[in-house]
Design an enzyme around this catalytic site. Structure first.
Site, mmCIF file in Angstrom:
data_model
loop_
_atom_site.group_PDB
_atom_site.id
_atom_site.type_symbol
_atom_site.label_atom_id
_atom_site.label_comp_id
_atom_site.label_asym_id
_atom_site.label_seq_id
_atom_site.Cartn_x
_atom_site.Cartn_y
_atom_site.Cartn_z
ATOM 1 N N LYS A 176 -37.780 28.819 -79.368
ATOM 2 C CA LYS A 176 -38.397 28.664 -80.688
ATOM 3 C C LYS A 176 -38.802 30.023 -81.260
ATOM 4 O O LYS A 176 -39.229 30.907 -80.529
ATOM 5 C CB LYS A 176 -39.630 27.796 -80.512
ATOM 6 C CG LYS A 176 -40.218 27.248 -81.769
ATOM 7 C CD LYS A 176 -41.207 26.156 -81.428
ATOM 8 C CE LYS A 176 -42.079 25.856 -82.627
ATOM 9 N NZ LYS A 176 -41.368 25.991 -83.909
ATOM 10 N N ASN A 232 -36.603 19.965 -92.159
ATOM 11 C CA ASN A 232 -37.794 20.360 -91.435
ATOM 12 C C ASN A 232 -38.446 21.547 -92.099
ATOM 13 O O ASN A 232 -37.786 22.420 -92.667
ATOM 14 C CB ASN A 232 -37.469 20.681 -89.971
ATOM 15 C CG ASN A 232 -37.050 22.126 -89.787
ATOM 16 O OD1 ASN A 232 -37.888 23.024 -89.618
ATOM 17 N ND2 ASN A 232 -35.754 22.360 -89.874
ATOM 18 N N ALA A 233 -39.762 21.528 -92.050
ATOM 19 C CA ALA A 233 -40.568 22.679 -92.487
ATOM 20 C C ALA A 233 -41.714 22.794 -91.500
ATOM 21 O O ALA A 233 -42.845 22.413 -91.775
ATOM 22 C CB ALA A 233 -41.081 22.473 -93.905
ATOM 23 N N GLY A 256 -42.636 25.624 -90.158
ATOM 24 C CA GLY A 256 -43.417 26.815 -90.497
ATOM 25 C C GLY A 256 -43.630 27.729 -89.311
ATOM 26 O O GLY A 256 -44.595 28.496 -89.266
ATOM 27 N N LEU A 257 -42.732 27.607 -88.333
ATOM 28 C CA LEU A 257 -42.762 28.524 -87.193
ATOM 29 C C LEU A 257 -44.087 28.552 -86.464
ATOM 30 O O LEU A 257 -44.589 29.611 -86.079
ATOM 31 C CB LEU A 257 -42.361 29.935 -87.656
ATOM 32 C CG LEU A 257 -40.868 30.025 -87.957
ATOM 33 C CD1 LEU A 257 -40.575 31.174 -88.885
ATOM 34 C CD2 LEU A 257 -40.081 30.157 -86.676
ATOM 35 N N ASN A 268 -35.713 34.195 -79.999
ATOM 36 C CA ASN A 268 -35.559 34.183 -81.455
ATOM 37 C C ASN A 268 -36.820 34.795 -82.061
ATOM 38 O O ASN A 268 -37.916 34.280 -81.873
ATOM 39 C CB ASN A 268 -35.371 32.728 -81.902
ATOM 40 C CG ASN A 268 -35.176 32.578 -83.389
ATOM 41 O OD1 ASN A 268 -36.140 32.426 -84.128
ATOM 42 N ND2 ASN A 268 -33.936 32.617 -83.836
ATOM 43 N N CYS A 295 -36.983 33.596 -92.301
ATOM 44 C CA CYS A 295 -38.281 32.930 -92.169
ATOM 45 C C CYS A 295 -38.995 32.935 -93.503
ATOM 46 O O CYS A 295 -38.694 33.698 -94.395
ATOM 47 C CB CYS A 295 -39.213 33.636 -91.203
ATOM 48 S SG CYS A 295 -38.441 34.548 -89.912
ATOM 49 N N ASN A 348 -28.235 29.027 -90.069
ATOM 50 C CA ASN A 348 -29.582 28.491 -90.089
ATOM 51 C C ASN A 348 -29.554 27.298 -91.050
ATOM 52 O O ASN A 348 -28.495 26.908 -91.521
ATOM 53 C CB ASN A 348 -30.574 29.572 -90.528
ATOM 54 C CG ASN A 348 -31.966 29.331 -89.940
ATOM 55 O OD1 ASN A 348 -32.437 28.194 -89.940
ATOM 56 N ND2 ASN A 348 -32.592 30.380 -89.459
ATOM 57 N N GLY A 376 -28.188 19.114 -89.077
ATOM 58 C CA GLY A 376 -27.541 17.885 -88.634
ATOM 59 C C GLY A 376 -26.102 17.771 -89.129
ATOM 60 O O GLY A 376 -25.610 18.637 -89.848
HETATM 61 C C1 LIG Z 1 -37.059 21.368 -86.277
HETATM 62 C C2 LIG Z 1 -36.230 22.612 -86.368
HETATM 63 C C3 LIG Z 1 -36.800 23.846 -86.105
HETATM 64 C C4 LIG Z 1 -36.057 25.018 -86.196
HETATM 65 N N1 LIG Z 1 -36.634 26.235 -85.903
HETATM 66 C C5 LIG Z 1 -35.882 27.363 -85.922
HETATM 67 C C6 LIG Z 1 -36.432 28.619 -85.526
HETATM 68 O O1 LIG Z 1 -37.591 28.701 -85.125
HETATM 69 N N2 LIG Z 1 -35.647 29.731 -85.600
HETATM 70 C C7 LIG Z 1 -34.343 29.655 -86.021
HETATM 71 O O2 LIG Z 1 -33.673 30.704 -86.078
HETATM 72 N N3 LIG Z 1 -33.776 28.478 -86.372
HETATM 73 C C8 LIG Z 1 -34.520 27.334 -86.339
HETATM 74 N N4 LIG Z 1 -33.942 26.137 -86.694
HETATM 75 C C9 LIG Z 1 -32.538 26.099 -87.114
HETATM 76 C C10 LIG Z 1 -31.629 25.691 -85.953
HETATM 77 O O3 LIG Z 1 -31.731 26.657 -84.912
HETATM 78 C C11 LIG Z 1 -30.176 25.590 -86.405
HETATM 79 O O4 LIG Z 1 -29.802 26.842 -86.944
HETATM 80 C C12 LIG Z 1 -29.979 24.520 -87.473
HETATM 81 O O5 LIG Z 1 -30.809 23.411 -87.183
HETATM 82 C C13 LIG Z 1 -28.513 24.044 -87.565
HETATM 83 O O6 LIG Z 1 -28.058 23.517 -86.351
HETATM 84 P P1 LIG Z 1 -28.112 21.924 -86.006
HETATM 85 O O7 LIG Z 1 -27.494 21.203 -87.175
HETATM 86 O O8 LIG Z 1 -27.358 21.765 -84.726
HETATM 87 O O9 LIG Z 1 -29.568 21.572 -85.862
HETATM 88 C C14 LIG Z 1 -34.690 24.951 -86.589
HETATM 89 C C15 LIG Z 1 -34.114 23.710 -86.846
HETATM 90 C C16 LIG Z 1 -34.842 22.530 -86.742
HETATM 91 C C17 LIG Z 1 -34.192 21.213 -87.031
#
Ligand SMILES: Cc1cc2nc3c(=O)[nH]c(=O)nc-3n(C[C@H](O)[C@H](O)[C@H](O)COP(=O)(O)O)c2cc1C
Ligand SMILES: Cc1cc2nc3c(=O)[nH]c(=O)nc-3n(C[C@H](O)[C@H](O)[C@H](O)COP(=O)(O)OP(=O)(O)OC[C@H]3O[C@@H](n4cnc5c(N)ncnc54)[C@H](O)[C@@H]3O)c2cc1C
Ligand SMILES: Cc1cc2nc3c(=O)[nH]c(=O)nc-3n(C[C@H](O)[C@H](O)[C@H](O)COP(=O)(O)OP(=O)(O)OC[C@H]3O[C@@H](n4cnc5c(N)ncnc54)[C@H](O)[C@@H]3O)c2cc1C
Ligand SMILES: Cc1cc2nc3c(=O)[nH]c(=O)nc-3n(C[C@H](O)[C@H](O)[C@H](O)COP(=O)(O)O)c2cc1C
Ligand code: FES
Ligand code: FES
Lengths: 320, 270, 320, 270
Positions: free
Chosen positions: A47, A71-72, A74-75, A101, A132, A194, A219
């Site tokens: 994360k 999703n939001a 907010g890290l 990350n 971010c 992302n 997704g």
């Molecule tokens: C709940 C959630 C939290 C995420 N947090 C981060 C993050 O902290 N840092 C980051 O680079 N990407 C983050 N992402 C993006 C994912 O790493 C990924 O790039 C994006 O979800 C697309 O892939 P997927 O469709 O397989 O989920 C997050 C995605 C989701 C759904």
């Protein structure tokens, strides 16, 4: 099937297979240690981490959409020091290949994070989250500005010997230009995509469904756009690509590999099925064996272009 | 350690137009489940909607030898998946990931245990009632709903020696008014402060936690935030606890001490 | 319900209701005359037209994706003259409010099309498709270049008195900037979004699933991104917005209206259910009545922002 | 004028592991359907996959008085929707939009009609056989498949006075080889050139059209491109005809004169 070797290398990074848990979709990895054999994954991208602990956004933080989710978060995070002291040792104990990350609000923060993590045992690579919130560089995020991206990557490059993997945002006109800028700034690889900036409104309350108003779409819904972007970047750069976006099945993994990804990250699928990993690995192995391949690299970027079309593969050509 | 079972639907008992009880053949999950824990369900990994949904383990189903053969969930229709669960037929399957989350902590005799349920908030209390009975803790269920259709399964509790006090807002069943009415009254006359467990709408849980605090009773509440994964991976399910931190309710909950919750923040989030 | 008036105005364009058939998803309108009462729609945006007849791309031209579809039709079309001679009279006979979607390879072609259509009886407005294939302006499509957009809109503005509605592509970093440029160049309204450039690969043949390699993603999958873009544009401009992207139900129509659209276009849904129109109209009417509104405009842009969040609605704030 | 019916599935006859016949209660569609026309089906407007799928009207089902009560479709499993149609149970519903497309043109006596079917290409010929019979046109069915499992329903045609000649590539049934074998042979000995109708894999239809041309027979083929809408709205279904134009096969087809198709282009597209 035993003849198939799944090992891949992303620049200096050697992975026992191309499947990587995507950042923010797998906690700090440790949360999944009971259900997933972390050592069986190519790597785990943890994360997003800031220097300091972060609270993140108020709930509601997610909402489901057709074949996707917003999703939001907010890290929200524990900050780099607690990660190094508390999580990293557990990840090492589980023999997880850990990609950290990192997020900053200034170039210096990225560099500082890189220095701290370079000294921490058990960090395999740094993924730079340059999309971010609240990170401004000339009015836009680092991720949406070529200069911002270049500044962050160069600074981190100077600060560490670890593999540096900037993670590209899809919310730009020409993602390939950002991939080139990353390569020129000394990145060892790039990862993309992302999430897509998006929004959903509750029509009864007329409130945004996320407390933060906007959030990131992930997704299966985004997969065709993500595959296109990976394909475009493959034409534009020579460094390795970690592709992602909507991967749910082994077929999806293969599609990203053929589009040009050297490794494939899996995010949202972890929420749907935390036991997805063995199925992905078996499916990929079976595909390679069925097609008589002995290495993953045999199919990376192996798109078979119909001749007349080859001329028409410019970004414009698809739109109506 | 949670597991994921593609559980056979053994039965679907439609109690009313909105409530039903699904019996699922998931013995391993049932055997491991402790009172207050939950499962994440999804009908078919490939099918829409994308994300799983959280449901309390309602009953642990046992064969004549007392061995767990499955679990049931008490479902209330409020949307896409809960509608689909209402429509499920025996013979179909439901993916069931669990058990998950932090369970209720059991009070011990001679202290009494009072369960306070609002509507579908009854769900986590069947397993708790069984556990209390095994521990020989005298148990009471304060059970409220909007109207009589919201009150189901009370006999099940009576048969297990639980004293049941019903309330409905429209007075169509039991005392009329909110479930907190009889609770407050009873607390006023209680010899020793009972341990209080609550599950239901946020305002109700908040009121119960406040009453418990007033009367020196320890309380535990089971929260129901939107949950994306149930495993601590997505950080969607956070609740603010006293002192300001946001914690994941799928890991540190869904059961929390009533005193730990920052109720103002929770009300805002809903 | 009878108290509800669905009429809306998009600048000079008065529509009896806010529902418009999206270009390319309703043929030239005449194809649907048997199944849809064209006069009951707010308007019909016909398939993109060039000056000359056009053949379009070879099949396969579409492929289905999760909650969406890719298309690369390549703007096959009869050319403006045959449209004016053969289709337009039929549309007039059916009392359809006709919006003509025009495409050019040069600024002059757009202007020429505008002149021809200004003289043709029965054209209600011009929608400028500035994200077509093969349209280069400084290396990118008009739709992806602020100058390109400004040039096309200004030229068409000078060439016609008809309402001018540039259709914005979502494949840009900052769609609101393009909306502003359109407004400044004299557009009467903007419509968005066109499709998202995307790609799908057949993993068995390793061929792209579209003969054109890339195509445009439409359907429910893109709705949350489209809603976000409409919302951003609503904050940026004062001229009306025609919003679209993945509308399947009346609830989706309402979501776009609340996000800031004055009218809503419906594309892919026509393929799934050509009889969708009465359901959308009834559902919208019922929603307005249930909420005690007498006019559609009552809910346009009526997002209810939670106070603390209001500060965080910049494009960056959603991404991770 | 096509209509859309949420048709009740009256029966699902699974003929083999890959073929089944669904009977649908869509009387209005059935009554309007002419031989060679098709319907666009989807299980539930809201459910995935997004787009409808095209299927030929197989039989028009009639009650004892001869009035249409529904239609059937002959389904072959090749993917998501065809798998779902194979699994459908009586009592479920299927949205059925039609009738759509251009029908076969009926030849008239004394000329003969020869139908050439490859596998599921049999689908448009049941209605055609009925029409030919009503017009008292002598009919023959040349019916080929990879193996015997691909040959279904031949008795249905025999019962309606159609002469049937079977071929299988593996020789497990009828003559061994391709369906074009017996066809060519028969054409060589035919007194007067019959009208030829073909449906099946593109290479087969191409070969049939060529044979027909050689022997001075008029031919019609029923194409099966991917179709997004079936109504002329999306331009996904185009085929190139002689002279170079791309025409929409949902409007100008699916039935075309064999001589009109640019077979080289079609082969390239597949
Ligand atoms: C709940 C959630 C939290 C995420 N947090 C981060 C993050 O902290 N840092 C980051 O680079 N990407 C983050 N992402 C993006 C994912 O790493 C990924 O790039 C994006 O979800 C697309 O892939 P997927 O469709 O397989 O989920 C997050 C995605 C989701 C759904
Ligand atoms: C730990 C836990 C245990 C639960 N146990 C039970 C149980 O035993 N029985 C039961 O019937 N329900 C239970 N719930 C609530 C249940 O998970 C939701 O009702 C369900 O997820 C709604 O899914 P849906 O697809 O039907 O609703 P959707 O169609 O997804 O949403 C419909 C509406 O409900 C709202 N909503 C979505 N998720 C929730 C939620 N978690 N809580 C409240 N509102 C929500 C949405 O915002 C939307 O407005 C539990 C929730 C949690 C977190
Ligand atoms: C006018 C017409 C009439 C038809 N009549 C019949 C019929 O009577 N019985 C019958 O079984 N089938 C018929 N078909 C073919 C049928 O429409 C397809 O088999 C079906 O759409 C496949 O859907 P799916 O979801 O199962 O396959 P998908 O999962 O969508 O695709 C699986 C694979 O099949 C390919 N495919 C998709 N559509 C078609 C298509 N139209 N033709 C060939 N391959 C395709 C895809 O490219 C993919 O490789 C007809 C097609 C047309 C155009
Ligand atoms: C098959 C197809 C053809 C299209 N052709 C055009 C076109 O000619 N001109 C245009 O401006 N947009 C065209 N579009 C884009 C749609 O008008 C619309 O902007 C997009 O599909 C998003 O809306 P939807 O999700 O409701 O389909 C086309 C879309 C599809 C699916
Ligand atoms: S539900 Fe995902 S972290 Fe709690
Ligand atoms: S299928 Fe849409 S035009 Fe033919």
């Amino acid at each position: 099937m035993s003849a198939v070797d799944l090992a891949v290398s992303c620049g200096p990074l050697r992975l026992k297979n191309p499947l990587v848990a995507a950042s923010g979709c797998f906690g700090y990895g440790v949360e999944y240690a009971d259900v997933v054999d972390l050592s069986a994954l190519g790597a785990v991208a943890v994360k997003g981490l800031f220097l300091e602990e972060r609270e993140g956004h108020a709930p509601p933080r997610i909402v489901e959409t057709p074949s996707g989710m917003l999703n939001a978060i907010g890290l929200q995070g524990v900050g780099v020091r607690r990660f190094v002291d508390e999580m990293l040792p557990q990840l090492r104990a589980r023999e997880a290949v850990t990609i950290v990350n990192i997020c900053g609000t200034t170039v210096d923060e990225y560099a500082e994070l890189a220095r701290i993590l370079s000294d921490a045992p058990g960090v395999a690579a740094l993924e730079l989250n340059i999309s971010c919130p609240n990170i401004k560089a000339g009015g836009t995020t680092f991720g949406c500005s070529l200069h911002g991206l270049t500044d962050v990557v160069s600074a981190v490059r100077r600060a560490t010997a670890l593999p540096v993997i900037p993670k590209l945002t899809p919310n730009v006109t020409d993602v390939a230009a950002f991939a080139r800028a990353a390569e020129e700034a000394g990145a060892d690889a790039v990862s993309l995509v992302n999430t897509f900036l998006a929004m959903a409104i509750d029509i009864e309350t007329r409130r945004p469904r996320l407390s933060n108003v906007m959030g990131g779409l992930s997704g299966p819904a985004i997969r065709p756009i993500a595959v296109r972007m990976v394909y475009e970047c493959r034409q534009a750069i020579d460094i390795p690509i970690m592709g992602m976006g909507g991967v749910m099945t082994a077929d999806d993994v293969v599609e990203f590999l053929i589009a040009g990804a050297d490794a494939v990250q899996v995010g949202t699928a972890n929420f749907v099925d935390p036991f997805v990993w063995p199925r992905l690995l078996e499916g990929l192995t079976a595909y390679l064996a069925r097609h008589g391949h002995h290495a993953v690299s045999d199919i990376v970027g192996a798109v078979d272009l119909p001749e007349p079309a080859a001329a028409r593969t410019t970004p414009e050509s698809g739109a109506r | 350690m949670p597991i994921d079972v593609d559980a056979l639907v053994m039965s679907n008992d439609r109690l009313s137009a909105t409530y039903n009880v699904l019996e699922l053949a998931a013995p391993e999950v049932a055997a491991a489940a402790r009172p207050g824990q939950f499962v994440m369900v999804k009908q078919n990994l490939a099918a829409a909607p994308l994300l799983r949904r959280p449901f309390s383990v309602f009953e642990v189903l046992r064969d004549e030898r007392g061995d767990p053969v499955g679990l049931s969930i008490l479902n209330k229709r409020i949307g896409i998946v809960t509608d689909a669960l209402y429509a499920l037929e025996p013979g179909q399957r439901l993916r069931c990931l669990g058990p998950l989350g932090r369970a209720f902590s059991l009070s011990s005799p001679p202290g009494e245990a009072w369960m306070v349920a609002g509507g579908v908030g009854l769900a986590p209390f069947a397993t708790l009632a069984e556990a209390l009975r095994a521990a020989q803790v005298p148990a009471t269920l304060f059970y409220g709903g909007r109207s009589s259709e919201d009150l189901v399964y009370e006999d099940w509790f009576r048969q297990r020696g639980v004293r049941v006090r019903l309330t409905t807002e429209d007075g169509s069943r039991g005392e009329s008014g909110l479930v907190t009415g009889p609770l407050e009254q009873a607390l006023g006359t209680a010899a020793t402060p009972p341990t209080i467990y609550a599950c239901g709408p946020t305002p109700m849980m908040r009121a119960v936690a406040a009453l418990a605090h007033e009367h020196g009773s320890p309380s535990e509440v089971s929260l129901e935030p939107v949950m994306g994964c149930g495993l601590g991976g997505c950080y969607s399910c956070v609740v603010r606890i006293r002192g300001g931190r946001l914690v994941r309710s799928c890991l540190h909950g869904p059961v929390f001490a009533g005193d730990r919750i920052d109720w103002d923040a929770l009300a805002g989030a809903a």
